[in-house]
Write an enzyme that holds these catalytic residues in place. Structure first.
Site, PDB file in Angstrom:
ATOM      1  N   THR A   1       0.826  -1.091   0.150  1.00 29.63           N
ATOM      2  CA  THR A   1      -0.045  -0.099   0.116  1.00 29.63           C
ATOM      3  C   THR A   1       0.982   1.522   0.072  1.00 29.63           C
ATOM      4  O   THR A   1       0.371   2.223  -0.342  1.00 29.63           O
ATOM      5  CB  THR A   1      -1.016  -0.031   1.106  1.00 29.63           C
TER       6      THR A   1
ATOM      7  N   HIS B   1       5.627   0.067   7.761  1.00 27.24           N
ATOM      8  CA  HIS B   1       6.328   0.851   9.163  1.00 27.24           C
ATOM      9  C   HIS B   1       6.071  -0.289  10.027  1.00 27.24           C
ATOM     10  O   HIS B   1       5.963  -1.523  10.059  1.00 27.24           O
ATOM     11  CB  HIS B   1       5.056   1.718   9.083  1.00 27.24           C
TER      12      HIS B   1
ATOM     13  N   HIS C   1       3.946  -3.303  10.878  1.00 25.29           N
ATOM     14  CA  HIS C   1       3.872  -4.372  10.080  1.00 25.29           C
ATOM     15  C   HIS C   1       4.902  -5.513  10.507  1.00 25.29           C
ATOM     16  O   HIS C   1       4.922  -6.630  10.170  1.00 25.29           O
ATOM     17  CB  HIS C   1       4.384  -3.986   8.522  1.00 25.29           C
TER      18      HIS C   1
ATOM     19  N   LYS D   1     -10.940  -1.771   7.572  1.00 21.38           N
ATOM     20  CA  LYS D   1     -11.671  -0.489   6.625  1.00 21.38           C
ATOM     21  C   LYS D   1     -13.265  -0.316   6.856  1.00 21.38           C
ATOM     22  O   LYS D   1     -13.915  -1.264   6.623  1.00 21.38           O
ATOM     23  CB  LYS D   1     -11.129  -0.469   5.349  1.00 21.38           C
TER      24      LYS D   1
ATOM     25  N   ARG E   1     -11.259   1.427  -0.721  1.00 23.24           N
ATOM     26  CA  ARG E   1      -9.497   2.106  -0.722  1.00 23.24           C
ATOM     27  C   ARG E   1      -9.549   2.651  -2.160  1.00 23.24           C
ATOM     28  O   ARG E   1     -10.336   2.143  -3.147  1.00 23.24           O
ATOM     29  CB  ARG E   1      -8.578   0.825  -0.692  1.00 23.24           C
TER      30      ARG E   1
ATOM     31  N   GLN F   1      -6.608 -13.986  -1.264  1.00 19.43           N
ATOM     32  CA  GLN F   1      -5.651 -14.329  -0.414  1.00 19.43           C
ATOM     33  C   GLN F   1      -5.717 -15.920  -0.070  1.00 19.43           C
ATOM     34  O   GLN F   1      -4.855 -16.605  -0.015  1.00 19.43           O
ATOM     35  CB  GLN F   1      -5.971 -13.575   0.571  1.00 19.43           C
TER      36      GLN F   1
ATOM     37  N   ASP G   1      -6.172  -9.180  12.452  1.00 22.13           N
ATOM     38  CA  ASP G   1      -7.185  -9.034  11.328  1.00 22.13           C
ATOM     39  C   ASP G   1      -7.271  -9.732  10.275  1.00 22.13           C
ATOM     40  O   ASP G   1      -8.266  -9.305   9.340  1.00 22.13           O
ATOM     41  CB  ASP G   1      -6.994  -7.307  10.951  1.00 22.13           C
TER      42      ASP G   1
ATOM     43  N   LYS H   1      -2.598   4.786  19.889  1.00 17.99           N
ATOM     44  CA  LYS H   1      -2.207   3.842  18.670  1.00 17.99           C
ATOM     45  C   LYS H   1      -0.540   3.731  18.742  1.00 17.99           C
ATOM     46  O   LYS H   1       0.172   4.719  18.896  1.00 17.99           O
ATOM     47  CB  LYS H   1      -2.698   4.469  17.234  1.00 17.99           C
TER      48      LYS H   1
ATOM     49  N   LYS I   1       2.795   5.236  15.898  1.00 13.30           N
ATOM     50  CA  LYS I   1       2.330   6.578  15.640  1.00 13.30           C
ATOM     51  C   LYS I   1       3.179   7.661  16.486  1.00 13.30           C
ATOM     52  O   LYS I   1       3.172   7.729  17.590  1.00 13.30           O
ATOM     53  CB  LYS I   1       0.988   7.075  15.360  1.00 13.30           C
ATOM     54  N   THR I   2       3.663   8.708  15.868  1.00  9.20           N
ATOM     55  CA  THR I   2       4.283   9.914  16.430  1.00  9.20           C
ATOM     56  C   THR I   2       3.822  11.057  15.830  1.00  9.20           C
ATOM     57  O   THR I   2       2.577  10.854  15.034  1.00  9.20           O
ATOM     58  CB  THR I   2       5.884   9.972  16.106  1.00  9.20           C
TER      59      THR I   2
END
Length: 417
Positions: free
Chosen positions: A40, A45, A48, A82, A86, A172, A193, A230, A233-234
């Site tokens: 994606t 990040h 993952h 989601k 997308r 998948q 998920d 979360k 994240k920053t």
């Protein structure tokens, strides 16, 4: 303690299909297993990482990891997690992303030896399949009612889901079946998920492979933070593996700033430290938390793993320089990393320090600037300046590019030339 017991100790098992049967298979043979990611973006990040690091744990126990980057599924879009459709990416963009992610994953796994990792792209077998073959050979085996019972699909029925994303789980599943046939792949692992997609793959294998064929699924819990915010994240956004998006210094800082309440969990999830080493660090958190030994170990292990020893040492050097204020020995590249988010001012060349402090909004007025200097509150590249008539020259520039001005203990400003 066997591998599955180790994963349980680390908190890495959320769901699995048949623990006893999987343990029996793994005790009698070395299996092939896979984990995948859709491209994606052109970088992964840290969110993952846990499934892929879990895949590496299997490799360390002699099993063969298959690392899948979804060049085909990335063109479709996983509806998991989601609430709306997308935006579809172009084939060119997805292929570029595939290349970036494959390079990052290649650094995590060993591709040599009997259980060397295998890198695959599902576009290689799905991209050329025509629609009639897909519907007859694959779609015929997966019932609509079966798919509607999946949480990822059921949760979208009220807001709407296209046929494109509706069929994602079949694509998948097709991956798992293909890898079962071509690589004798008996296990898929993924984030929590992905349970619905994994079990659809098991259903397809059950329908398409000879009677008695056995495959397994295992999911890993979502990484959470104790304060409810979360993970990964920053203020600047996601923490990427790409050093151009998140520098090794920023990467190191993310881990070293982990809260005491989270650090042991993250050591178990992300690092390959032994039980004994982690238990010692847990003891240190309880008895001498101010030393932050666990956070330092976590930051060092993760930065070394993703960016290498040289980048780790560079991150430590920048951290120590910022803590002490002695930044003169930093290179221009290290300054770019360490001072990425501080206020910046572009200077033309030689300037009177008082004028520069006002122009760069470090001091509010010339009078205050003179007071700051004479009181010893201003330093250039870590060296205190007390002469209010001081003029910056080329000798104050690091590699001819930067001067670091510090006012007080923590207020840094980056002067660019």
């Amino acid at each position: 303690m066997d591998l599955l017991q180790d994963l349980a100790w680390r908190g890495l098992i959320y769901q699995q299909t048949d623990e006893e049967a999987l343990r029996n298979v793994m005790s009698s043979e070395k299996i092939s297993l896979y984990c995948g990611a859709d491209p994606t973006a052109d970088s992964l990040h840290i969110g993952h990482l846990v499934p892929f690091l879990t895949l590496r744990r299997f490799q360390q126990h002699g099993h063969r990891p298959i690392v899948l980057v979804g060049g085909a599924t990335g063109l479709i879009g996983d509806p998991s997690g989601k609430s709306e459709e997308r935006n579809l990416q172009t084939l060119e963009a997805v292929q570029k992303n595939v290349e970036g992610i494959q390079k990052q994953l290649a650094a995590i796994f060993n591709f040599e030896g009997e259980n060397g990792a295998v890198m695959v792209n599902n576009y290689d077998w799905a991209g050329s399949m025509d629609i009639v073959t897909f519907l007859r050979d694959i779609g015929k085996h997966i019932g609509v009612n079966y798919m509607l019972a999946k949480d990822t699909i059921a949760s979208r029925l009220d807001t709407g889901i296209s046929f494109t994303e509706f069929t994602y789980t079949i694509l998948q599943a097709m991956d798992f079946n293909h890898l079962y046939e071509s690589h004798n792949c008996k296990l898929q692992i993924g984030g929590s998920d992905q349970w619905g997609n994994i079990t659809t793959g098991l259903e397809l294998i059950r329908k398409m492979q000879p009677e008695g064929s056995k495959a397994f699924g295992l999911t890993i819990p979502l990484v959470t933070k104790s304060d409810g915010t979360k993970f990964g994240k920053t203020e600047g956004g996601a923490v990427w593996l790409d050093p151009e998006k998140t520098s090794p210094y920023e990467f190191y800082q993310f881990w070293i700033n982990t809260a005491d309440a989270d650090v042991i969990k993250y050591l178990k999830y992300f690092t390959f430290l032994s039980h004994e080493e982690i238990e010692q660090l847990e003891k240190a958190v309880q008895e001498e938390p101010h030393l932050r030994k666990a956070q330092k170990a976590l930051a060092e292990e993760m930065t070394r793993l993703i960016h290498g020893e040289a980048s780790l040492q560079q991150a430590i050097k920048i951290t120590q320089a910022l803590f002490s204020g002695d930044v003169r020995n930093l290179s221009a590249e290290e300054i770019k990393q360490g001072f990425k988010d501080v206020p910046t001012y572009e200077a033309a060349g030689e300037e009177n320090l008082v004028d520069l402090l006002v122009a760069a909004k470090i001091s509010p007025s010339k009078r205050q600037a003179r007071e700051d200097i004479t009181n010893g509150a201003v330093s250039l590249n870590g060296e205190r300046i007390t002469d209010s008539n001081y003029v910056l020259t080329d000798t104050d520039q690091i590699e001819g590019q930067f001067t670091i001005i510090r006012r007080g203990k923590k207020k840094y400003t980056l002067i660019k030339f």
